[in-house]
Write a protein that holds these residues in place. Structure first.
Motif, PDB file in Angstrom:
ATOM      1  N   LYS A 132      -6.514  -1.881  -6.469  1.00 50.53           N
ATOM      2  CA  LYS A 132      -6.311  -3.316  -5.935  1.00 50.53           C
ATOM      3  C   LYS A 132      -5.250  -4.232  -5.629  1.00 50.53           C
ATOM      4  CE  LYS A 132     -10.750  -2.400  -3.834  1.00 50.53           C
ATOM      5  NZ  LYS A 132     -10.717  -1.462  -4.730  1.00 50.53           N
ATOM      6  N   ILE A 133      -4.136  -3.120  -6.077  1.00 52.28           N
ATOM      7  CA  ILE A 133      -2.620  -3.987  -6.523  1.00 52.28           C
ATOM      8  C   ILE A 133      -2.051  -4.257  -5.092  1.00 52.28           C
ATOM      9  CG2 ILE A 133      -0.515  -4.354  -7.156  1.00 52.28           C
ATOM     10  CD1 ILE A 133      -3.080  -5.238  -9.565  1.00 52.28           C
ATOM     11  N   LYS A 134      -1.255  -5.714  -4.580  1.00 45.99           N
ATOM     12  CA  LYS A 134      -0.748  -5.456  -3.398  1.00 45.99           C
ATOM     13  C   LYS A 134       0.827  -5.122  -3.936  1.00 45.99           C
ATOM     14  CE  LYS A 134      -3.791  -8.659  -1.364  1.00 45.99           C
ATOM     15  NZ  LYS A 134      -3.154 -10.263  -1.014  1.00 45.99           N
ATOM     16  N   PRO A 135       1.285  -3.919  -2.637  1.00 49.16           N
ATOM     17  CA  PRO A 135       2.819  -3.471  -3.540  1.00 49.16           C
ATOM     18  C   PRO A 135       3.394  -5.034  -3.766  1.00 49.16           C
ATOM     19  CG  PRO A 135       1.861  -2.964  -1.174  1.00 49.16           C
ATOM     20  CD  PRO A 135       1.386  -3.467  -0.953  1.00 49.16           C
ATOM     21  N   LYS A 136       3.581  -5.916  -2.575  1.00 53.04           N
ATOM     22  CA  LYS A 136       4.023  -7.212  -3.002  1.00 53.04           C
ATOM     23  C   LYS A 136       4.466  -7.879  -4.679  1.00 53.04           C
ATOM     24  CE  LYS A 136       6.556  -8.234   1.296  1.00 53.04           C
ATOM     25  NZ  LYS A 136       7.925  -8.441   0.723  1.00 53.04           N
ATOM     26  N   GLN A 137       3.029  -7.176  -5.379  1.00 55.29           N
ATOM     27  CA  GLN A 137       3.300  -7.664  -6.736  1.00 55.29           C
ATOM     28  C   GLN A 137       3.864  -7.208  -7.979  1.00 55.29           C
ATOM     29  OE1 GLN A 137      -1.145  -7.854  -5.945  1.00 55.29           O
ATOM     30  NE2 GLN A 137      -1.113  -8.947  -7.902  1.00 55.29           N
ATOM     31  N   ILE A 138       4.467  -5.494  -7.221  1.00 50.60           N
ATOM     32  CA  ILE A 138       5.651  -4.490  -8.222  1.00 50.60           C
ATOM     33  C   ILE A 138       7.017  -5.548  -8.715  1.00 50.60           C
ATOM     34  CG2 ILE A 138       6.309  -2.525  -8.554  1.00 50.60           C
ATOM     35  CD1 ILE A 138       2.766  -2.797  -7.967  1.00 50.60           C
ATOM     36  N   GLY A 139       7.043  -5.621  -9.467  1.00 55.74           N
ATOM     37  CA  GLY A 139       8.450  -5.758  -9.940  1.00 55.74           C
ATOM     38  C   GLY A 139       9.163  -4.930 -10.523  1.00 55.74           C
ATOM     39  N   ILE A 140       8.535  -3.339 -10.584  1.00 54.26           N
ATOM     40  CA  ILE A 140       9.667  -2.723 -11.139  1.00 54.26           C
ATOM     41  C   ILE A 140       8.911  -1.553 -10.419  1.00 54.26           C
ATOM     42  CG2 ILE A 140      10.521  -0.784 -13.654  1.00 54.26           C
ATOM     43  CD1 ILE A 140       9.623  -4.028 -14.141  1.00 54.26           C
ATOM     44  N   LEU A 141      10.431  -0.567 -10.090  1.00 56.00           N
ATOM     45  CA  LEU A 141       9.546   0.679  -9.700  1.00 56.00           C
ATOM     46  C   LEU A 141      10.740   1.625 -10.510  1.00 56.00           C
ATOM     47  CD1 LEU A 141       8.711   2.102  -7.625  1.00 56.00           C
ATOM     48  CD2 LEU A 141      10.146   1.671  -5.497  1.00 56.00           C
ATOM     49  N   VAL A 142      10.013   2.449 -10.685  1.00 56.30           N
ATOM     50  CA  VAL A 142      11.583   3.993 -11.130  1.00 56.30           C
ATOM     51  C   VAL A 142      10.546   5.187 -10.522  1.00 56.30           C
ATOM     52  CG1 VAL A 142      11.958   5.397 -13.371  1.00 56.30           C
ATOM     53  CG2 VAL A 142      11.152   3.241 -13.523  1.00 56.30           C
ATOM     54  N   VAL A 143      11.291   6.189 -10.064  1.00 59.55           N
ATOM     55  CA  VAL A 143      11.357   7.275  -9.001  1.00 59.55           C
ATOM     56  C   VAL A 143      12.116   8.708  -9.580  1.00 59.55           C
ATOM     57  CG1 VAL A 143      10.935   8.483  -7.205  1.00 59.55           C
ATOM     58  CG2 VAL A 143      10.773   6.048  -6.938  1.00 59.55           C
ATOM     59  N   ASN A 144      12.021   9.491  -9.358  1.00 60.03           N
ATOM     60  CA  ASN A 144      12.266  10.717 -10.768  1.00 60.03           C
ATOM     61  C   ASN A 144      11.821  12.184 -10.250  1.00 60.03           C
ATOM     62  OD1 ASN A 144      10.590  12.451 -12.359  1.00 60.03           O
ATOM     63  ND2 ASN A 144       9.538  10.726 -12.825  1.00 60.03           N
ATOM     64  N   CYS A 145      12.853  12.909  -9.091  1.00 59.09           N
ATOM     65  CA  CYS A 145      12.701  13.857  -8.777  1.00 59.09           C
ATOM     66  C   CYS A 145      14.228  14.432  -8.825  1.00 59.09           C
ATOM     67  CB  CYS A 145      13.008  13.642  -7.375  1.00 59.09           C
ATOM     68  SG  CYS A 145      12.477  15.037  -6.418  1.00 59.09           S
ATOM     69  N   SER A 146      13.900  15.488  -9.612  1.00 56.31           N
ATOM     70  CA  SER A 146      15.391  16.675 -10.215  1.00 56.31           C
ATOM     71  C   SER A 146      15.715  17.235  -9.202  1.00 56.31           C
ATOM     72  CB  SER A 146      14.484  18.221 -11.271  1.00 56.31           C
ATOM     73  OG  SER A 146      16.027  18.254 -11.101  1.00 56.31           O
ATOM     74  N   LEU A 147      15.504  17.337  -8.027  1.00 60.69           N
ATOM     75  CA  LEU A 147      16.670  18.909  -7.162  1.00 60.69           C
ATOM     76  C   LEU A 147      16.869  17.802  -6.090  1.00 60.69           C
ATOM     77  CD1 LEU A 147      15.233  22.125  -8.319  1.00 60.69           C
ATOM     78  CD2 LEU A 147      17.076  21.257  -8.820  1.00 60.69           C
ATOM     79  N   PHE A 148      15.813  17.209  -5.217  1.00 63.16           N
ATOM     80  CA  PHE A 148      15.789  16.688  -4.115  1.00 63.16           C
ATOM     81  C   PHE A 148      16.488  15.125  -4.425  1.00 63.16           C
ATOM     82  CE2 PHE A 148      14.208  14.963  -0.244  1.00 63.16           C
ATOM     83  CZ  PHE A 148      14.896  15.236   0.886  1.00 63.16           C
ATOM     84  N   ASN A 149      17.654  14.867  -4.251  1.00 65.12           N
ATOM     85  CA  ASN A 149      17.870  13.611  -3.964  1.00 65.12           C
ATOM     86  C   ASN A 149      18.681  12.725  -2.581  1.00 65.12           C
ATOM     87  OD1 ASN A 149      17.546  12.618  -7.266  1.00 65.12           O
ATOM     88  ND2 ASN A 149      18.241  14.989  -7.335  1.00 65.12           N
ATOM     89  N   PRO A 150      18.130  13.055  -1.589  1.00 63.30           N
ATOM     90  CA  PRO A 150      18.496  12.309  -0.598  1.00 63.30           C
ATOM     91  C   PRO A 150      18.871  10.620   0.011  1.00 63.30           C
ATOM     92  CG  PRO A 150      16.560  12.198  -0.270  1.00 63.30           C
ATOM     93  CD  PRO A 150      16.658  12.499  -1.272  1.00 63.30           C
TER      94      PRO A 150
END
Length: 335
Positions: A132-150
């Protein structure tokens, strides 16, 4: 009471008042410094794993049949992949991206983006719905994907999809292999120590579409048999109010970097084979290097989590082995 007694009483009270004020000021200052500098507790509120639709399931027989139809593999490579599948521990309910189900496959940029979107958005939609967390409440985002970096990056794709706020701290990790999941958690933890009263989301995935190997080099065929569609999204918080509903509390993160060692550096290596086909090569040293890193991590983690009694037993047997009996078996702590 004469005036002299009153004067002595005033001096005594005045002296005590100065002591009380001084001590109070020191106590308030010390408490403030402690509260401001102490490590914040990091809580894992919830996580979500993406499950692809059933039409993307790849049975072993289907995998081999499609590999034959693609016409890129010789009989030796097909038999090698069959053996890897049977011994890998993977079941018959794993998934490949839609582009790899087509004959011929379509390993292009558009298909790779589609795979990334399905995995990341699927995991995040479920995570937001469950917490029940709204996206606007997110203050930090970390994404990891080794081989696909568009470009734009995967983290920017998420920001655009969910219209995250403009001051979000966004990070995109690439080329770091399977260890990137733990590295991403470590980065989110450090950011949550700096930024107060906020949420962090970590998205961990890999992309198959543009990284399928169509050649016959054995070491580069192994990832075809092991990697499948999947991803996970994790919601972390440094809010004290989230303690009661959190599933876990993050206590320690330990990482040993083996990149300075040439064998470790080359054990998972993206390259082209002799005929120019790109893939990821897994060397025979991989398990030994992984075991060495795990041993180092456990050695580092032991003093942080083991009770004093276990540490004393380990230290005592180590001293006995060094000074008296070199053949004595070292004590293995009961983790």
């Amino acid at each position: 009471m004469n005036p002299q007694d009153l004067h002595h009483l005033w001096l005594h009270l005045k002296y005590n008042l100065v002591c009380v004020i001084t001590c109070s000021a020191i106590l308030v200052f010390g408490s403030t410094v402690y509260i401001m500098t102490r490590p914040r507790s990091i809580y894992l509120i919830d996580y979500s794993c993406y499950k692809p639709p059933s039409n993307l399931t790849v049975k072993f027989n289907k995998f081999i049949q499609h590999s034959k139809l693609k016409g890129d593999f010789d009989e030796s490579s097909l038999e090698f992949q069959r053996k890897i599948l049977e011994r890998s521990g993977l079941g018959e309910e794993t998934y490949l991206p839609e582009a790899m189900h087509k004959i011929p496959p379509t390993p292009n940029m558009a298909s790779a983006r589609e795979e990334a979107e399905q995995v990341m958005y699927g995991a995040l939609d479920n995570l937001f719905a469950n917490t029940k967390i709204k996206p606007k409440q997110i203050g930090i985002l970390v994404v990891n994907c080794s081989l696909f970096n568009p470009t734009p990056s995967l983290s920017t794709m998420i920001v655009n999809k969910y219209k995250l706020r403009g001051n979000i701290r966004s990070f995109n990790l690439g080329g770091m292999g399977c260890s990137a999941g733990v590295i991403a958690i470590d980065l989110a933890k450090d950011m949550l120590q700096v930024h107060r009263n906020t949420y962090a989301v970590v998205v961990s995935t890999e992309n198959i579409t543009q990284n399928w190997y169509f050649g016959n080099k054995k070491s580069m065929l192994i990832p075809n048999c092991l990697f499948r569609v999947g991803g996970a999204a994790v919601l972390l918080s440094n809010k004290g109010s989230d303690k009661r509903r959190a599933k876990y509390k993050l206590v320690h993160v330990v990482r040993t970097h083996k990149g300075a060692d040439d064998k470790a550096f080359k054990c998972v290596y993206q390259e082209q084979d002799d005929v120019g086909k790109t893939g990821v090569s897994l060397s025979k040293d991989l398990m030994a290097i992984t075991g060495g890193a795990l041993k180092t991590n456990i050695t580092t983690l032991g003093p942080l989590i083991l009770p004093v009694s276990e540490q004393l037993l380990f230290f005592t047997t180590l001293v006995v082995k060094k000074l008296f009996n070199a053949k004595a078996k070292p004590y293995i702590p009961d983790f």
